[in-house]
Design a protein around this motif. Structure first.
Motif, PDB file in Angstrom:
ATOM      1  N   ARG A 169       0.825  -1.211   0.000  1.00 15.79           N
ATOM      2  CA  ARG A 169       0.000   0.000   0.000  1.00 15.79           C
ATOM      3  C   ARG A 169       0.861   1.263   0.000  1.00 15.79           C
ATOM      4  NH1 ARG A 169      -3.934  -1.785   4.953  1.00 15.79           N
ATOM      5  NH2 ARG A 169      -4.609  -3.780   4.079  1.00 15.79           N
ATOM      6  N   LEU A 170       1.904   1.235   0.782  1.00 16.33           N
ATOM      7  CA  LEU A 170       2.815   2.378   0.820  1.00 16.33           C
ATOM      8  C   LEU A 170       3.466   2.609  -0.534  1.00 16.33           C
ATOM      9  CD1 LEU A 170       4.628   2.062   4.273  1.00 16.33           C
ATOM     10  CD2 LEU A 170       3.646   4.143   3.359  1.00 16.33           C
ATOM     11  N   SER A 171       3.915   1.529  -1.144  1.00 17.82           N
ATOM     12  CA  SER A 171       4.563   1.634  -2.454  1.00 17.82           C
ATOM     13  C   SER A 171       3.598   2.174  -3.506  1.00 17.82           C
ATOM     14  CB  SER A 171       5.106   0.261  -2.873  1.00 17.82           C
ATOM     15  OG  SER A 171       5.696   0.327  -4.145  1.00 17.82           O
ATOM     16  N   ASN A 172       2.369   1.670  -3.481  1.00 17.38           N
ATOM     17  CA  ASN A 172       1.359   2.147  -4.441  1.00 17.38           C
ATOM     18  C   ASN A 172       1.043   3.626  -4.227  1.00 17.38           C
ATOM     19  OD1 ASN A 172       1.177  -0.398  -5.557  1.00 17.38           O
ATOM     20  ND2 ASN A 172      -0.595  -1.024  -4.336  1.00 17.38           N
ATOM     21  N   ALA A 173       0.941   4.019  -2.955  1.00 14.96           N
ATOM     22  CA  ALA A 173       0.671   5.426  -2.640  1.00 14.96           C
ATOM     23  C   ALA A 173       1.818   6.316  -3.098  1.00 14.96           C
ATOM     24  CB  ALA A 173       0.435   5.591  -1.137  1.00 14.96           C
ATOM     25  N   GLU A 174       3.049   5.868  -2.876  1.00 15.44           N
ATOM     26  CA  GLU A 174       4.222   6.639  -3.293  1.00 15.44           C
ATOM     27  C   GLU A 174       4.248   6.815  -4.807  1.00 15.44           C
ATOM     28  OE1 GLU A 174       6.460   8.238  -1.753  1.00 15.44           O
ATOM     29  OE2 GLU A 174       6.493   7.526   0.312  1.00 15.44           O
ATOM     30  N   THR A 175       3.958   5.727  -5.522  1.00 15.93           N
ATOM     31  CA  THR A 175       3.948   5.786  -6.992  1.00 15.93           C
ATOM     32  C   THR A 175       2.879   6.742  -7.490  1.00 15.93           C
ATOM     33  OG1 THR A 175       4.706   3.481  -7.080  1.00 15.93           O
ATOM     34  CG2 THR A 175       3.756   4.409  -9.088  1.00 15.93           C
ATOM     35  N   THR A 176       1.695   6.657  -6.879  1.00 14.21           N
ATOM     36  CA  THR A 176       0.587   7.538  -7.282  1.00 14.21           C
ATOM     37  C   THR A 176       0.916   8.998  -6.990  1.00 14.21           C
ATOM     38  OG1 THR A 176      -0.981   5.753  -6.766  1.00 14.21           O
ATOM     39  CG2 THR A 176      -1.884   7.963  -7.021  1.00 14.21           C
ATOM     40  N   ILE A 177       1.490   9.247  -5.831  1.00 22.65           N
ATOM     41  CA  ILE A 177       1.866  10.620  -5.461  1.00 22.65           C
ATOM     42  C   ILE A 177       2.884  11.173  -6.444  1.00 22.65           C
ATOM     43  CG2 ILE A 177       3.091  12.010  -3.728  1.00 22.65           C
ATOM     44  CD1 ILE A 177       1.772  10.205  -1.589  1.00 22.65           C
ATOM     45  N   LYS A 178       3.850  10.343  -6.835  1.00 15.70           N
ATOM     46  CA  LYS A 178       4.865  10.795  -7.791  1.00 15.70           C
ATOM     47  C   LYS A 178       4.235  11.117  -9.144  1.00 15.70           C
ATOM     48  CE  LYS A 178       8.820   8.836  -7.404  1.00 15.70           C
ATOM     49  NZ  LYS A 178       9.957   7.870  -7.448  1.00 15.70           N
ATOM     50  N   GLN A 190      -6.655  14.591  -4.954  1.00 15.58           N
ATOM     51  CA  GLN A 190      -6.210  13.198  -5.060  1.00 15.58           C
ATOM     52  C   GLN A 190      -4.879  12.985  -4.339  1.00 15.58           C
ATOM     53  OE1 GLN A 190      -6.312  11.646  -9.136  1.00 15.58           O
ATOM     54  NE2 GLN A 190      -7.938  13.098  -9.630  1.00 15.58           N
ATOM     55  N   ARG A 191      -4.006  13.959  -4.468  1.00 19.08           N
ATOM     56  CA  ARG A 191      -2.708  13.860  -3.807  1.00 19.08           C
ATOM     57  C   ARG A 191      -2.884  13.830  -2.289  1.00 19.08           C
ATOM     58  NH1 ARG A 191       1.777  16.371  -1.616  1.00 19.08           N
ATOM     59  NH2 ARG A 191       3.770  15.733  -2.539  1.00 19.08           N
ATOM     60  N   ALA A 192      -3.760  14.685  -1.769  1.00 23.28           N
ATOM     61  CA  ALA A 192      -4.019  14.726  -0.330  1.00 23.28           C
ATOM     62  C   ALA A 192      -4.553  13.381   0.175  1.00 23.28           C
ATOM     63  CB  ALA A 192      -4.995  15.852  -0.008  1.00 23.28           C
ATOM     64  N   ILE A 193      -5.417  12.751  -0.629  1.00 20.85           N
ATOM     65  CA  ILE A 193      -5.974  11.433  -0.268  1.00 20.85           C
ATOM     66  C   ILE A 193      -4.867  10.386  -0.192  1.00 20.85           C
ATOM     67  CG2 ILE A 193      -7.457   9.555  -1.072  1.00 20.85           C
ATOM     68  CD1 ILE A 193      -9.299  11.749  -2.269  1.00 20.85           C
ATOM     69  N   GLN A 194      -3.969  10.419  -1.193  1.00 23.61           N
ATOM     70  CA  GLN A 194      -2.878   9.443  -1.229  1.00 23.61           C
ATOM     71  C   GLN A 194      -1.882   9.671  -0.093  1.00 23.61           C
ATOM     72  OE1 GLN A 194      -2.616   6.729  -3.123  1.00 23.61           O
ATOM     73  NE2 GLN A 194      -4.627   7.264  -3.996  1.00 23.61           N
ATOM     74  N   VAL A 195      -1.638  10.931   0.234  1.00 23.42           N
ATOM     75  CA  VAL A 195      -0.742  11.251   1.344  1.00 23.42           C
ATOM     76  C   VAL A 195      -1.317  10.719   2.658  1.00 23.42           C
ATOM     77  CG1 VAL A 195       0.161  13.145   2.758  1.00 23.42           C
ATOM     78  CG2 VAL A 195       0.335  13.259   0.268  1.00 23.42           C
ATOM     79  N   LYS A 196      -2.636  10.869   2.815  1.00 22.38           N
ATOM     80  CA  LYS A 196      -3.303  10.363   4.014  1.00 22.38           C
ATOM     81  C   LYS A 196      -3.211   8.836   4.085  1.00 22.38           C
ATOM     82  CE  LYS A 196      -7.742  10.374   6.464  1.00 22.38           C
ATOM     83  NZ  LYS A 196      -9.159  10.785   6.427  1.00 22.38           N
ATOM     84  N   ALA A 197      -3.435   8.182   2.926  1.00 21.60           N
ATOM     85  CA  ALA A 197      -3.351   6.721   2.875  1.00 21.60           C
ATOM     86  C   ALA A 197      -1.933   6.248   3.198  1.00 21.60           C
ATOM     87  CB  ALA A 197      -3.764   6.226   1.490  1.00 21.60           C
ATOM     88  N   ARG A 198      -0.946   6.982   2.678  1.00 18.70           N
ATOM     89  CA  ARG A 198       0.448   6.636   2.954  1.00 18.70           C
ATOM     90  C   ARG A 198       0.755   6.759   4.444  1.00 18.70           C
ATOM     91  NH1 ARG A 198       4.959  10.480   0.397  1.00 18.70           N
ATOM     92  NH2 ARG A 198       3.960  11.897   1.886  1.00 18.70           N
ATOM     93  N   LYS A 199       0.250   7.821   5.047  1.00 18.52           N
ATOM     94  CA  LYS A 199       0.504   8.059   6.469  1.00 18.52           C
ATOM     95  C   LYS A 199      -0.156   6.988   7.328  1.00 18.52           C
ATOM     96  CE  LYS A 199       0.259  11.658  10.020  1.00 18.52           C
ATOM     97  NZ  LYS A 199      -0.165  13.039  10.347  1.00 18.52           N
ATOM     98  N   GLU A 200      -1.381   6.597   6.964  1.00 11.66           N
ATOM     99  CA  GLU A 200      -2.085   5.561   7.731  1.00 11.66           C
ATOM    100  C   GLU A 200      -1.349   4.229   7.661  1.00 11.66           C
ATOM    101  OE1 GLU A 200      -5.988   5.581   6.071  1.00 11.66           O
ATOM    102  OE2 GLU A 200      -6.686   7.293   7.261  1.00 11.66           O
ATOM    103  N   SER A 201      -0.906   3.855   6.448  1.00  7.67           N
ATOM    104  CA  SER A 201      -0.179   2.592   6.277  1.00  7.67           C
ATOM    105  C   SER A 201       1.139   2.620   7.034  1.00  7.67           C
ATOM    106  CB  SER A 201       0.072   2.323   4.787  1.00  7.67           C
ATOM    107  OG  SER A 201      -1.140   2.160   4.095  1.00  7.67           O
ATOM    108  N   ASP A 202       1.808   3.767   6.999  1.00 13.64           N
ATOM    109  CA  ASP A 202       3.084   3.900   7.689  1.00 13.64           C
ATOM    110  C   ASP A 202       2.889   3.790   9.201  1.00 13.64           C
ATOM    111  OD1 ASP A 202       5.939   4.450   7.585  1.00 13.64           O
ATOM    112  OD2 ASP A 202       5.445   6.347   8.548  1.00 13.64           O
ATOM    113  N   THR A 203       1.806   4.356   9.711  1.00 13.32           N
ATOM    114  CA  THR A 203       1.511   4.281  11.149  1.00 13.32           C
ATOM    115  C   THR A 203       1.264   2.844  11.581  1.00 13.32           C
ATOM    116  OG1 THR A 203       0.537   6.509  11.133  1.00 13.32           O
ATOM    117  CG2 THR A 203      -0.025   5.081  12.989  1.00 13.32           C
ATOM    118  N   ILE A 204       0.470   2.115  10.780  1.00 10.89           N
ATOM    119  CA  ILE A 204       0.194   0.706  11.086  1.00 10.89           C
ATOM    120  C   ILE A 204       1.483  -0.104  11.063  1.00 10.89           C
ATOM    121  CG2 ILE A 204      -0.987  -1.378  10.303  1.00 10.89           C
ATOM    122  CD1 ILE A 204      -3.194   0.472   9.185  1.00 10.89           C
TER     123      ILE A 204
END
Length: 464
Positions: free
Chosen positions: A35-44, A67-81
């Protein structure tokens, strides 16, 4: 725990940590890493699209930002978990590092007061300080210059061809303050208690020098203080012995967490960059040892052998501070007088971080190469001098090297967003930097001891 056993256990912990981290990565953390990798790719991808839009008032621009804000939030949630899942491993190194921090400040203060008081004469303190700073400045310049030469030789970022980002894109790394006021605030203590509580080593050193000189100046009454400080230092040394028994567990926890989080895949992705940087560190090691050889002769190899377990601790925990108590003990066993060790070694943790220095020029110019930004030789030397000055004010700051780089590259209009290229592998690079810092500080202390004629053979015979 015997010294050779500690080294063996730390090495076993390193290997076991890599294995455990890999297993944990593929069995437990894989979905979160995906999930983190997918979020990073999408953000880029979104960042590249945002950069192409010149009119920031359009609906398309606002949609991309959303969309970027959504992906940043998803990245942060996955990183926290993911961090929560790693808590059991990281807590092992956290306990050890907290215990080390508990020791370092009082150890620096007591040993430095005793050392300065034994030197006694303020002129002698100035002489030793002058020789120490001569070595530190020379080593810093060589380390920065080596990083600059190697990054120009290897050109690790030249094949990346990353488009320049929009000015609003960046990282969460706070830039280092470049002002003289901030540097002075970092060096001169306003409260000794506050300095001890915050582990501000340089401020503790400043107060300890004043205290030590004053203690020697009061004469007979000061001898009571010196005796008490010496006794306290020995008690803390004993505590150090207890804490060091936890070093293998700390190394295991730290390495497991790094490999579990990053995976072995990051080694292949950045293999060339990591390999080039570590080859540079190896070359720096050879230069440091060669410089030490001219002063210490064959005993330089004995010194390296003595501090190898301290270097392993620094490598495994990614902090040279963790190795400080061990290096202090080994230098005195090597034959360096305590008054020199307790004076030079603490200063080294603010002024002589050789591995970090090399990394700063290497990483800064790597980012410039990645964006296709050409810096002239004069600009690169200017960057080198800026890095030399700004790096002295951030000792003890988390991710200090990245903090300094963030502040420096902005001066040359290099996008701060380029730090994202390094954040993922910085823990792996920090391991080598920390071990190199330990080697550089131990060598500096031994050399100054030899210059001052304050070194004895382990067998008891004078070498100076």
């Amino acid at each position: 725990m015997a010294k050779n056993k500690l080294t063996l256990f730390i090495f076993i912990a390193l290997v076991a940590g890599v294995i455990a981290g890999y297993i944990y990565n593929v069995t437990v953390l894989k979905p979160y890493n995906t999930r983190l990798s997918n979020a990073e790719t999408t953000i880029k991808t979104l960042d590249n699209a945002i950069v192409l839009i010149k009119d920031t008032t359009t609906t398309n621009y606002k949609a991309l930002k959303t969309q970027r804000a959504i992906q940043v939030k998803a990245r942060k949630e996955s990183d926290t978990i993911r961090e929560d899942k790693l808590e059991g491993f990281s807590i092992l190194s956290d306990i050890f590092l907290r215990l080390i921090k508990m020791i370092v400040a009082p150890l620096v203060f007591t040993t430095l007061v005793v050392g300065v008081a034994k030197v006694g004469d303020i002129n002698a303190v100035g002489r030793i300080g002058g020789k120490t700073m001569l070595w530190f400045i020379s080593a810093t310049l060589i380390s920065l210059l080596l990083g600059m030469v190697l990054v120009n030789l290897y050109q690790p970022g030249s094949h990346m061809h990353i488009p320049l980002p929009d000015s609003h894109l960046g990282t969460d790394i706070k830039k280092s303050a470049l002002s003289l006021r901030e540097f002075v605030n970092h060096v001169v203590p306003k409260s000794f208690i506050e300095s001890m509580a915050n582990n501000e080593i340089l401020q503790i050193v400043v107060f300890a020098i004043f205290f030590g000189v004053a203690t020697a100046a009061v004469g007979e009454q000061g001898k009571v203080v010196i005796k008490a400080m010496d006794a306290i230092a020995h008690v803390i040394m004993k505590i150090t012995g207890y804490v060091m028994k936890l070093a293998p567990l700390a190394v295991f926890g730290a390495i497991t967490a790094i490999v579990a989080k990053q995976g072995l895949g990051i080694l292949s992705t950045y293999a060339i960059f990591i390999g080039e940087f570590y080859s540079g560190l190896l070359l720096l090691w050879l230069i440091i040892i060669l410089a030490g050889y001219f002063v210490l002769k064959n005993r330089v190899f004995t010194l390296v052998n003595r501090i190898k377990d301290a270097m392993l601790i620094a490598f495994g925990t990614s902090t040279s501070e963790a190795a400080y108590p061990r290096v202090l003990i080994e230098l005195e066993r090597f034959g360096c007088k305590d008054k020199i060790v307790s004076f030079v070694l603490p200063l080294g943790y603010s002024f002589n971080l050789d591995g970090s220095m090399m990394y700063m020029t290497f990483a800064s110019l790597f980012i410039a190469q990645a964006y296709g930004i050409h810096l002239s030789t004069a600009q690169q030397f200017t960057m080198l001098l800026i890095l030399m000055l700004t790096s002295k004010g951030v000792a003890g700051v988390p991710r200090a090297s990245l903090v300094v780089i963030a502040g420096t590259i902005a001066t040359f209009n290099i996008p701060e967003a380029g730090l994202a290229l390094l954040i993922g592998i910085d823990p792996l690079l920090d391991m080598g930097r920390s071990a190199t810092n330990v080697l550089g500080n131990a060598m500096a202390t031994a050399v100054v001891s030899k210059w001052e004629g304050e070194m004895v053979e382990v067998d008891g015979g004078l070498i100076s």
